[in-house]
Structures are given as structure tokens and as C-alpha cells.
Design a protein around this motif. Structure first.
Motif, PDB file in Angstrom:
ATOM      1  N   ASP A 103       9.507  -9.731   0.968  1.00 21.73           N
ATOM      2  CA  ASP A 103       8.919  -9.856   2.342  1.00 21.73           C
ATOM      3  C   ASP A 103       8.483  -8.686   2.961  1.00 21.73           C
ATOM      4  O   ASP A 103       7.620  -8.653   4.004  1.00 21.73           O
ATOM      5  CB  ASP A 103      10.112 -10.636   3.362  1.00 21.73           C
ATOM      6  CG  ASP A 103      10.535 -11.858   3.034  1.00 21.73           C
ATOM      7  OD1 ASP A 103       9.684 -12.686   2.702  1.00 21.73           O
ATOM      8  OD2 ASP A 103      11.827 -11.964   3.152  1.00 21.73           O
ATOM      9  N   TYR A 104       8.692  -7.597   2.349  1.00 22.78           N
ATOM     10  CA  TYR A 104       8.229  -6.175   2.824  1.00 22.78           C
ATOM     11  C   TYR A 104       8.134  -5.126   1.697  1.00 22.78           C
ATOM     12  O   TYR A 104       8.899  -5.478   0.810  1.00 22.78           O
ATOM     13  CB  TYR A 104       8.964  -5.475   3.968  1.00 22.78           C
ATOM     14  CG  TYR A 104      10.537  -5.466   3.653  1.00 22.78           C
ATOM     15  CD1 TYR A 104      10.588  -3.926   3.202  1.00 22.78           C
ATOM     16  CD2 TYR A 104      11.496  -6.234   3.628  1.00 22.78           C
ATOM     17  CE1 TYR A 104      12.076  -3.623   2.966  1.00 22.78           C
ATOM     18  CE2 TYR A 104      12.886  -5.773   2.919  1.00 22.78           C
ATOM     19  CZ  TYR A 104      12.819  -4.616   2.678  1.00 22.78           C
ATOM     20  OH  TYR A 104      14.371  -4.025   2.325  1.00 22.78           O
ATOM     21  N   PHE A 105       7.317  -4.146   1.695  1.00 21.94           N
ATOM     22  CA  PHE A 105       7.278  -2.949   1.103  1.00 21.94           C
ATOM     23  C   PHE A 105       8.050  -1.842   1.954  1.00 21.94           C
ATOM     24  O   PHE A 105       7.644  -1.886   3.065  1.00 21.94           O
ATOM     25  CB  PHE A 105       5.981  -2.687   0.562  1.00 21.94           C
ATOM     26  CG  PHE A 105       5.405  -3.544  -0.506  1.00 21.94           C
ATOM     27  CD1 PHE A 105       6.274  -3.834  -1.602  1.00 21.94           C
ATOM     28  CD2 PHE A 105       3.904  -4.187  -0.279  1.00 21.94           C
ATOM     29  CE1 PHE A 105       5.664  -4.778  -2.519  1.00 21.94           C
ATOM     30  CE2 PHE A 105       3.791  -5.067  -1.206  1.00 21.94           C
ATOM     31  CZ  PHE A 105       4.591  -5.480  -2.407  1.00 21.94           C
ATOM     32  N   ASP A 106       8.975  -0.981   1.118  1.00 24.45           N
ATOM     33  CA  ASP A 106       9.374  -0.015   1.875  1.00 24.45           C
ATOM     34  C   ASP A 106       8.145   1.376   2.056  1.00 24.45           C
ATOM     35  O   ASP A 106       8.261   2.046   3.101  1.00 24.45           O
ATOM     36  CB  ASP A 106      10.701   0.790   0.873  1.00 24.45           C
ATOM     37  CG  ASP A 106      11.716  -0.273   0.923  1.00 24.45           C
ATOM     38  OD1 ASP A 106      12.454  -0.461   1.515  1.00 24.45           O
ATOM     39  OD2 ASP A 106      11.578  -0.868  -0.114  1.00 24.45           O
ATOM     40  N   LEU A 107       7.338   1.374   1.243  1.00 25.87           N
ATOM     41  CA  LEU A 107       6.313   2.302   1.303  1.00 25.87           C
ATOM     42  C   LEU A 107       5.063   1.552   0.721  1.00 25.87           C
ATOM     43  O   LEU A 107       5.032   1.080  -0.303  1.00 25.87           O
ATOM     44  CB  LEU A 107       6.614   3.487   0.493  1.00 25.87           C
ATOM     45  CG  LEU A 107       5.507   4.573   0.589  1.00 25.87           C
ATOM     46  CD1 LEU A 107       5.347   5.208   2.021  1.00 25.87           C
ATOM     47  CD2 LEU A 107       6.079   5.891  -0.085  1.00 25.87           C
ATOM     48  N   TYR A 108       4.037   1.913   1.412  1.00 28.75           N
ATOM     49  CA  TYR A 108       2.668   1.016   1.093  1.00 28.75           C
ATOM     50  C   TYR A 108       1.530   2.169   1.057  1.00 28.75           C
ATOM     51  O   TYR A 108       1.404   2.961   2.011  1.00 28.75           O
ATOM     52  CB  TYR A 108       2.346   0.058   1.907  1.00 28.75           C
ATOM     53  CG  TYR A 108       0.983  -0.991   1.446  1.00 28.75           C
ATOM     54  CD1 TYR A 108       1.179  -1.413   0.239  1.00 28.75           C
ATOM     55  CD2 TYR A 108      -0.046  -1.317   2.307  1.00 28.75           C
ATOM     56  CE1 TYR A 108       0.204  -2.324  -0.338  1.00 28.75           C
ATOM     57  CE2 TYR A 108      -0.985  -2.094   2.082  1.00 28.75           C
ATOM     58  CZ  TYR A 108      -0.987  -2.585   0.638  1.00 28.75           C
ATOM     59  OH  TYR A 108      -1.650  -3.364   0.331  1.00 28.75           O
ATOM     60  N   LEU A 109       0.968   2.513  -0.111  1.00 27.57           N
ATOM     61  CA  LEU A 109       0.209   3.436  -0.271  1.00 27.57           C
ATOM     62  C   LEU A 109      -1.428   3.227  -0.385  1.00 27.57           C
ATOM     63  O   LEU A 109      -1.880   2.373  -0.959  1.00 27.57           O
ATOM     64  CB  LEU A 109       0.487   4.435  -1.388  1.00 27.57           C
ATOM     65  CG  LEU A 109       1.903   4.935  -1.663  1.00 27.57           C
ATOM     66  CD1 LEU A 109       1.936   5.728  -2.942  1.00 27.57           C
ATOM     67  CD2 LEU A 109       2.181   5.863  -0.435  1.00 27.57           C
ATOM     68  N   LEU A 110      -2.290   4.313  -0.071  1.00 27.74           N
ATOM     69  CA  LEU A 110      -3.699   3.914  -0.098  1.00 27.74           C
ATOM     70  C   LEU A 110      -3.861   4.617  -1.408  1.00 27.74           C
ATOM     71  O   LEU A 110      -3.738   5.752  -1.628  1.00 27.74           O
ATOM     72  CB  LEU A 110      -4.491   4.955   1.001  1.00 27.74           C
ATOM     73  CG  LEU A 110      -5.999   4.889   0.690  1.00 27.74           C
ATOM     74  CD1 LEU A 110      -6.486   3.387   0.460  1.00 27.74           C
ATOM     75  CD2 LEU A 110      -6.640   5.825   1.649  1.00 27.74           C
ATOM     76  N   HIS A 111      -4.502   3.887  -2.259  1.00 26.58           N
ATOM     77  CA  HIS A 111      -4.299   4.192  -3.868  1.00 26.58           C
ATOM     78  C   HIS A 111      -5.092   5.575  -4.054  1.00 26.58           C
ATOM     79  O   HIS A 111      -4.844   6.534  -4.619  1.00 26.58           O
ATOM     80  CB  HIS A 111      -4.640   3.242  -4.762  1.00 26.58           C
ATOM     81  CG  HIS A 111      -4.129   3.107  -6.089  1.00 26.58           C
ATOM     82  ND1 HIS A 111      -3.896   2.211  -6.925  1.00 26.58           N
ATOM     83  CD2 HIS A 111      -3.772   4.278  -7.023  1.00 26.58           C
ATOM     84  CE1 HIS A 111      -3.186   2.487  -8.088  1.00 26.58           C
ATOM     85  NE2 HIS A 111      -3.072   3.890  -7.887  1.00 26.58           N
ATOM     86  N   TRP A 112      -6.440   5.592  -3.517  1.00 33.53           N
ATOM     87  CA  TRP A 112      -7.107   6.797  -3.391  1.00 33.53           C
ATOM     88  C   TRP A 112      -8.319   6.502  -2.380  1.00 33.53           C
ATOM     89  O   TRP A 112      -8.409   5.447  -1.761  1.00 33.53           O
ATOM     90  CB  TRP A 112      -7.784   7.036  -4.905  1.00 33.53           C
ATOM     91  CG  TRP A 112      -8.749   6.097  -5.213  1.00 33.53           C
ATOM     92  CD1 TRP A 112     -10.227   6.047  -4.937  1.00 33.53           C
ATOM     93  CD2 TRP A 112      -8.579   5.007  -6.295  1.00 33.53           C
ATOM     94  NE1 TRP A 112     -10.758   5.309  -5.726  1.00 33.53           N
ATOM     95  CE2 TRP A 112      -9.744   4.423  -6.610  1.00 33.53           C
ATOM     96  CE3 TRP A 112      -7.394   4.398  -6.882  1.00 33.53           C
ATOM     97  CZ2 TRP A 112      -9.782   3.153  -7.395  1.00 33.53           C
ATOM     98  CZ3 TRP A 112      -7.509   3.381  -7.580  1.00 33.53           C
ATOM     99  CH2 TRP A 112      -8.625   2.759  -7.970  1.00 33.53           C
ATOM    100  N   ARG A 113      -8.974   7.493  -2.227  1.00 34.18           N
ATOM    101  CA  ARG A 113      -9.997   7.497  -1.017  1.00 34.18           C
ATOM    102  C   ARG A 113     -11.314   6.446  -1.585  1.00 34.18           C
ATOM    103  O   ARG A 113     -11.817   6.828  -2.687  1.00 34.18           O
ATOM    104  CB  ARG A 113     -10.305   8.951  -0.467  1.00 34.18           C
ATOM    105  CG  ARG A 113      -9.417   9.682   0.266  1.00 34.18           C
ATOM    106  CD  ARG A 113      -9.895  10.643   1.141  1.00 34.18           C
ATOM    107  NE  ARG A 113     -10.774   9.925   2.270  1.00 34.18           N
ATOM    108  CZ  ARG A 113     -11.112  10.840   3.131  1.00 34.18           C
ATOM    109  NH1 ARG A 113     -11.075  12.311   3.209  1.00 34.18           N
ATOM    110  NH2 ARG A 113     -12.039  10.269   4.082  1.00 34.18           N
ATOM    111  N   GLY A 114     -11.931   5.824  -0.649  1.00 32.43           N
ATOM    112  CA  GLY A 114     -13.035   5.173  -0.834  1.00 32.43           C
ATOM    113  C   GLY A 114     -13.970   5.174   0.230  1.00 32.43           C
ATOM    114  O   GLY A 114     -14.037   6.403   0.970  1.00 32.43           O
ATOM    115  N   THR A 115     -14.832   4.398   0.674  1.00 40.97           N
ATOM    116  CA  THR A 115     -15.732   4.441   1.534  1.00 40.97           C
ATOM    117  C   THR A 115     -15.318   4.301   2.726  1.00 40.97           C
ATOM    118  O   THR A 115     -15.943   4.169   3.846  1.00 40.97           O
ATOM    119  CB  THR A 115     -17.159   3.731   1.010  1.00 40.97           C
ATOM    120  OG1 THR A 115     -16.695   2.247   0.975  1.00 40.97           O
ATOM    121  CG2 THR A 115     -17.853   4.310   0.008  1.00 40.97           C
ATOM    122  N   ILE A 116     -14.511   3.293   2.923  1.00 35.05           N
ATOM    123  CA  ILE A 116     -13.685   2.937   4.253  1.00 35.05           C
ATOM    124  C   ILE A 116     -13.108   4.019   4.969  1.00 35.05           C
ATOM    125  O   ILE A 116     -12.586   4.800   4.456  1.00 35.05           O
ATOM    126  CB  ILE A 116     -12.522   1.696   4.086  1.00 35.05           C
ATOM    127  CG1 ILE A 116     -13.422   0.466   3.401  1.00 35.05           C
ATOM    128  CG2 ILE A 116     -11.913   1.438   5.274  1.00 35.05           C
ATOM    129  CD1 ILE A 116     -12.687  -0.282   3.115  1.00 35.05           C
TER     130      ILE A 116
END
Length: 282
Positions: A103-116
Motif C-alpha cells: 500500500d505504500y513505499f518507505d522511500l520513493y526516488l526520482l531515478h535520475w534527472r530528466g526534462t520535467i
């Protein structure tokens, strides 16, 4: 076993990586058994990502964690940069939660930088925390300039970890990134701690100093390499385990402590970088 604090949670410093797990259906049972072997030894962190096998690694994690208490696990997932904005982040997160069966993640990461824009990504991540879908968020493959830009945002300091490539042969982050992270009490999650590629790993396993230290501790060279990544505080290492034997060996590496002489010898053999380097990624 050394420990590290992420989002005020104390965790064993050796976690379980899942990159490339799930790619071969014939290895499913062995890979599930490997993750469980790590968890049964005391590991709590399982790291995965929507990119890994387009969800196949997430589903391996789902099968492996069945029967374990969710509150005893610390599950990390990652969103692709193309999905890290207003239009797609929520949908990507829901798919990953479904794949992992939680139901949840303890930690959620932006995998790498993009254009957003980072501001847009941070806004969405903050919403997911508010909605209870994630407990905290962080980043991956961020260098000094990336972190400074992130911290310039109103809620940028809510970032609780940065995941970067770090091993004996890739020490570039020690020049300026790691000192900056330590100053800001931002933990490092070290990925590919045992290096990648047969040529590189073969070069390291044949190194005489590493062999000598391994013999001193009745360990393997790989265990010495893994223990090196967490020799200092504030670092979580996430080696992949595709077999029960490897999972147990990885866990045992977290209990290896170098003598002062060994640390000094390693520092001479593998010196710190003396100038800024481009951030190494895989």
C-alpha cells in the motif's frame, strides 16, 4: 552490523538490490529465495524500480516479501524521469505499488534527472506523502549542482536520501558530493557496490591487497569490497543477490570491520580523487 538512519528509521547498512532480477523466468525461484535469505538474516531494505525489467523486478519483490511483516520491511522504489511530473507520477506510483503488492513505499526516488522541472516533481512527491502512498522521497544520480538546485526549492530539504554509484573503482563522489551530503546529514545509498562488468570485477578480485585483507578476515574479496562501501557512517549499500549463498555472504560483509592499518592500506591503494569528476552512472 553497521546501521544507517533514513527518514529517522534505523536500518542495517546492507540492503538488497534487485537490478536485473526477474529478467529470466527460469531464475524466479532462486531470486525469490535469495531475497528471503537476506531478509531472514536481518536485512530490511529492498530496493527496486519501475525501470528494472519494466516491472519484473518489482514483481519478484512482491513474491519474495509475501508472509513478512510489512512494518519490518523498508521498501525503496524509483520513478522514471519521464513519469515524474503532474501527468504521470501518480499513475506510475500506483502501478509500482500494485507490482510490489504493498500500500505504500518507505522511500520513493526520482531515478535520475530528466526534462520535467524539479519543482514539479517535488510537488508531486509531496502530494504522495500527504496521501500516504509514500513515507518519504529522495533522489538518485544527483551531483552537487543537482542537490543545490533541489535544496533551493521550498520543500527541497524534505529529500531524505541520494542514491549514487559508489565502489572501490568509482570514488568520484568523495571529492565534493559526499562531504556536502554529510554536512547536510543526507544519507547515501550506494548502488553497484561490487562494480559492474567482468573486466572490472576481475581486476579487483585479483588485487593482492584485497586478497590479503580478505584472508585476514576469512572473507572473500567481494565481501571486502562491499564492507568498504559502508566503512563510514551514513551509507546504505544495496548489492544484488541472485542466489542464497550470495545473499548470506552480502549480509556477513556488513559485519566485517577493517583495522586502522587495513583502512590506511586501502586508502593508499585506492586513493581519494584529487579533483572534481563527472558523476559516474550506470
Amino acid at each position: 552490523m553497521k546501521t544507517v538512519h533514513i527518514n529517522n528509521v534505523e536500518l542495517p547498512a546492507v540492503g538488497i538490490g534487485t537490478w536485473n532480477l526477474g529478467d529470466d523466468p527460469n531464475c524466479h525461484d532462486d531470486e525469490v529465495a535469495a531475497i528471503r535469505a537476506g531478509l531472514n538474516r536481518g536485512a530490511r531494505v529492498v530496493d527496486t524500480a519501475e525501470m528494472y525489467g519494466e516491472g519484473r523486478s518489482e514483481r519478484i519483490v512482491r513474491d519474495a516479501i509475501k508472509g513478512y511483516r510489512r512494518d519490518q520491511l523498508f521498501i525503496i522504489d524509483k520513478v522514471l524521469p519521464t513519469n515524474a511530473g503532474h501527468q504521470r507520477l501518480s499513475t506510475s506510483l500506483e502501478q509500482s505499488l500494485h507490482n510490489v503488492g504493498t500500500d505504500y513505499f518507505d522511500l520513493y526516488l526520482l531515478h535520475w534527472r530528466g526534462t520535467i522541472p524539479l519543482a514539479e516533481t517535488v510537488d508531486e512527491l509531496e502530494k504522495m506523502v500527504t496521501h500516504g502512498k509514500i513515507r518519504a522521497w529522495g533522489v538518485s544520480n544527483f551531483d552537487v549542482s543537482d542537490l543545490k538546485e533541489l535544496w533551493s526549492l521550498p520543500k527541497g530539504h524534505h529529500c531524505v536520501a541520494n542514491q549514487d554509484l559508489y565502489n572501490l573503482e568509482e570514488r568520484g563522489i568523495e571529492y565534493d558530493l559526499l562531504p556536502l551530503m554529510k554536512k547536510h546529514h543526507l544519507p547515501l545509498i550506494a548502488y553497484s557496490p561490487l562494480a559492474q562488468g567482468d573486466q572490472l570485477s576481475g581486476k579487483l578480485t585479483s588485487d593482492r591487497l584485497l586478497q590479503e585483507i580478505a584472508a585476514n578476515h576469512q572473507a572473500s574479496v567481494y565481501q571486502v569490497m562491499l564492507a568498504w562501501t559502508i566503512k563510514d557512517s551514513g551509507i546504505l549499500t544495496i548489492p544484488k543477490s541472485s542466489s542464497v549463498a550470495h545473499a548470506i555472504a552480502n549480509w556477513q560483509a556488513g559485519e566485517l570491520n577493517f583495522t586502522p592499518d587495513e583502512r590506511a592500506a586501502l586508502a593508499r591503494r585506492f586513493p581519494r580523487p584529487q579533483k572534481k569528476q563527472l558523476l559516474a552512472t550506470i
